[in-house]
Scaffold this motif. Structure first.
Motif, mmCIF file in Angstrom:
data_model
loop_
_atom_site.group_PDB
_atom_site.id
_atom_site.type_symbol
_atom_site.label_atom_id
_atom_site.label_comp_id
_atom_site.label_asym_id
_atom_site.label_seq_id
_atom_site.Cartn_x
_atom_site.Cartn_y
_atom_site.Cartn_z
ATOM 1 N N LYS A 99 0.831 -1.206 0.000
ATOM 2 C CA LYS A 99 0.000 0.000 0.000
ATOM 3 C C LYS A 99 0.867 1.259 0.000
ATOM 4 C CE LYS A 99 -3.895 2.114 2.473
ATOM 5 N NZ LYS A 99 -4.793 1.991 3.654
ATOM 6 N N VAL A 100 1.922 1.249 0.813
ATOM 7 C CA VAL A 100 2.829 2.401 0.877
ATOM 8 C C VAL A 100 3.528 2.605 -0.465
ATOM 9 C CG1 VAL A 100 4.933 3.297 1.932
ATOM 10 C CG2 VAL A 100 3.196 2.226 3.361
ATOM 11 N N LEU A 101 4.038 1.511 -1.053
ATOM 12 C CA LEU A 101 4.729 1.606 -2.332
ATOM 13 C C LEU A 101 3.803 2.122 -3.432
ATOM 14 C CD1 LEU A 101 6.922 -1.631 -2.475
ATOM 15 C CD2 LEU A 101 7.705 0.706 -2.210
ATOM 16 N N ASN A 102 2.571 1.619 -3.438
ATOM 17 C CA ASN A 102 1.606 2.067 -4.457
ATOM 18 C C ASN A 102 1.286 3.550 -4.295
ATOM 19 O OD1 ASN A 102 1.408 -0.408 -5.700
ATOM 20 N ND2 ASN A 102 -0.348 -1.083 -4.504
ATOM 21 N N SER A 103 1.169 3.997 -3.042
ATOM 22 C CA SER A 103 0.881 5.413 -2.794
ATOM 23 C C SER A 103 2.001 6.304 -3.317
ATOM 24 C CB SER A 103 0.680 5.651 -1.292
ATOM 25 O OG SER A 103 -0.417 4.919 -0.800
ATOM 26 N N VAL A 104 3.247 5.883 -3.070
ATOM 27 C CA VAL A 104 4.399 6.653 -3.554
ATOM 28 C C VAL A 104 4.418 6.671 -5.081
ATOM 29 C CG1 VAL A 104 6.919 6.739 -3.648
ATOM 30 C CG2 VAL A 104 5.778 6.208 -1.499
ATOM 31 N N THR A 105 4.158 5.497 -5.690
ATOM 32 C CA THR A 105 4.156 5.399 -7.155
ATOM 33 C C THR A 105 3.107 6.309 -7.768
ATOM 34 O OG1 THR A 105 4.926 3.105 -7.060
ATOM 35 C CG2 THR A 105 3.893 3.820 -9.108
ATOM 36 N N TYR A 106 1.888 6.277 -7.209
ATOM 37 C CA TYR A 106 0.804 7.098 -7.754
ATOM 38 C C TYR A 106 1.090 8.591 -7.580
ATOM 39 C CZ TYR A 106 -1.796 2.723 -7.945
ATOM 40 O OH TYR A 106 -2.191 1.437 -8.214
ATOM 41 N N PHE A 107 1.710 8.941 -6.459
ATOM 42 C CA PHE A 107 2.034 10.348 -6.227
ATOM 43 C C PHE A 107 3.052 10.845 -7.257
ATOM 44 C CE2 PHE A 107 4.845 13.537 -4.274
ATOM 45 C CZ PHE A 107 3.911 14.552 -4.051
ATOM 46 N N VAL A 108 4.106 10.038 -7.480
ATOM 47 C CA VAL A 108 5.134 10.432 -8.455
ATOM 48 C C VAL A 108 4.529 10.488 -9.857
ATOM 49 C CG1 VAL A 108 7.342 9.799 -9.485
ATOM 50 C CG2 VAL A 108 6.989 9.483 -7.042
ATOM 51 N N ALA A 109 3.645 9.520 -10.176
ATOM 52 C CA ALA A 109 2.978 9.516 -11.480
ATOM 53 C C ALA A 109 2.101 10.757 -11.643
ATOM 54 C CB ALA A 109 2.149 8.249 -11.639
ATOM 55 N N LEU A 110 1.460 11.158 -10.547
ATOM 56 C CA LEU A 110 0.618 12.362 -10.590
ATOM 57 C C LEU A 110 1.456 13.602 -10.869
ATOM 58 C CD1 LEU A 110 -2.206 13.589 -10.157
ATOM 59 C CD2 LEU A 110 -1.650 13.795 -7.733
ATOM 60 N N VAL A 111 2.636 13.672 -10.228
ATOM 61 C CA VAL A 111 3.532 14.804 -10.471
ATOM 62 C C VAL A 111 3.962 14.832 -11.940
ATOM 63 C CG1 VAL A 111 5.789 15.783 -9.932
ATOM 64 C CG2 VAL A 111 4.343 14.893 -8.087
ATOM 65 N N ALA A 112 4.304 13.631 -12.472
ATOM 66 C CA ALA A 112 4.694 13.554 -13.885
ATOM 67 C C ALA A 112 3.524 13.925 -14.793
ATOM 68 C CB ALA A 112 5.178 12.146 -14.216
ATOM 69 N N GLY A 113 2.304 13.590 -14.349
ATOM 70 C CA GLY A 113 1.114 13.872 -15.150
ATOM 71 C C GLY A 113 0.760 15.345 -15.224
ATOM 72 N N ILE A 114 1.431 16.183 -14.404
ATOM 73 C CA ILE A 114 1.170 17.628 -14.471
ATOM 74 C C ILE A 114 1.504 18.173 -15.861
ATOM 75 C CG2 ILE A 114 1.960 19.864 -13.582
ATOM 76 C CD1 ILE A 114 2.185 18.585 -10.827
ATOM 77 N N SER A 115 2.462 17.514 -16.518
ATOM 78 C CA SER A 115 2.816 17.940 -17.886
ATOM 79 C C SER A 115 1.623 17.831 -18.823
ATOM 80 C CB SER A 115 3.977 17.095 -18.419
ATOM 81 O OG SER A 115 3.599 15.727 -18.495
#
Length: 384
Positions: free
Chosen positions: A253-269
């Motif tokens: 759960k922790v790893l998935n949360s970190v992954t989704y957060f980083v993906a969200l930051v990348a998705g700002i583009s």
């Protein structure tokens, strides 16, 4: 289908401009695909490693001493093993240690304390060079000590080459390493450790084999209740059930949360790309006001015009999304050549990417499409 045909024809007509517009979508989607693939691959690798010993018919009971003074002798005994064997549903009991350490006295230059001693191994928290220096001679009386222990025994003086007494044996210090307060503070060769401390460390794990058809959870609870009531060291420590599944789920759960957060930051583009899509749709609407006027004159409603330009915006973003997925897939193949684990592209990451592409097209194409739909027929014909 008519709107789709018109959209594809319009995109093809201005392919260079539209390709540059899609570039932001392509980069954003490719980044999200790569990040999700690396995150999912790492999560799967870690959870697989953590779950290797979690077989379906095994229950593990752990023992934790209340104080460090009793940690080297207390735990599960042969009497406890016999007690657990009588629990309904238990087929076999094996006692073991989850670590290879003992808690004993160490002293040097008149300074003395009790600490954990361990056998050096590949997973020990020391660097490879220090580990190799001890493993060269597996029977030597050389040791490594932590910086924390060195400070208590020798202060600011160097410890290298000095002697340290462990129990009744004398060892030579060959180096120091960094560790936290509750970790092993002395490492020695494995054969030396086994020769000196054989039988001195308590068994702190009881691995129960559950009979076929019995519930692991029910058997584990019965065994825990019985050992808490009758265990030989029940007053000196605590018994508990090891639950690797729960730990794995929490970690995942922790790893998935970190992954989704980083993906969200990348998705700002994608927001920047969406602004580009809105801009090109405004240009398209301005260039095709004559076409809009003619369609309105032949009976097209505002809704028809809006849907036409919305379809074009969505198609533009979806094409960019598909190209982004393809490029992301190729990047993941390249990344896998350098990773110690395999990055994995899952179906849900592809679906998320396509849905995001559609959403960007719908969101940023709506305002230009709505402007086209609300254009006055009289005004359009006057312009023409």
């Amino acid at each position: 289908m008519e709107n789709l045909t018109i959209a594809l024809r319009s995109i093809k007509k201005n392919k260079n401009r539209n390709l540059l517009t899609m570039l932001g979508i392509i980069i954003g989607i490719a980044s999200v695909i790569c990040i999700l693939a690396v995150g999912d691959g790492f999560t799967q690798s870690i959870t697989k490693e953590l779950g290797q010993g979690n077989t379906s018919n095994k229950v593990t009971l752990d023992y934790q001493a209340n104080s460090a003074d009793s940690a080297d002798s207390s735990g599960f005994t042969s009497g406890d093993a016999a007690l657990l064997s009588d629990v309904k549903g238990v087929n076999d009991v094996k006692l073991s240690n989850y670590d290879s350490t003992v808690f004993t006295n160490v002293s040097s230059q008149g300074n003395k304390m009790k600490t954990y001693i361990g056998a050096i191994g590949k997973k020990s928290d020391v660097n490879r060079t220090q580990r190799s220096s001890l493993l060269i001679d597996d029977n030597s009386y050389n040791v490594l000590i932590s910086n924390r222990l060195k400070q208590k025994l020798f202060g600011n003086d160097s410890a290298n080459g000095k002697t340290i007494q462990i129990g009744t044996d004398v060892f030579v210090i060959r180096g120091t390493f960094s560790t936290d307060e509750y970790s092993t503070n002395v490492y020695m060769p494995k054969k030396t450790f086994n020769h000196i401390f054989a039988g001195k460390s308590g068994k702190n794990q009881a691995k129960l084999t559950v009979e076929s058809g019995q519930s692991k959870k029910a058997v584990g609870q019965r065994a825990l209740k019985k050992i808490k009531a009758s265990g030989e060291y029940k007053h000196e420590g605590k018994y508990s059930i090891e639950d690797p599944t729960k730990a794995m789920k929490s970690f995942q759960k922790v790893l998935n949360s970190v992954t989704y957060f980083v993906a969200l930051v990348a998705g700002i583009s994608l927001l920047i790309a969406g602004i580009g899509v809105m801009n090109v749709m405004y240009i398209s609407v301005s260039e095709r006001r004559g076409e809009i006027g003619i369609r309105r004159a032949f009976g097209a409603t505002g809704k028809n015009i809006r849907n036409q330009f919305l379809t074009e915006s969505i198609v533009l973003c979806v094409i960019g999304g598909i190209l982004g997925i393809i490029i992301g897939y190729l990047l993941v193949l390249l990344i896998n050549a350098f990773l110690p684990f395999k990055a994995v592209i899952t179906i849900y990451s592809i679906l998320i990417s396509l849905l995001v592409s559609c959403a960007v097209g719908l969101l940023f194409g709506f305002i230009p499409a709505n402007k086209a739909a609300k254009s006055s027929l009289v005004g359009l014909l006057k312009e023409e």
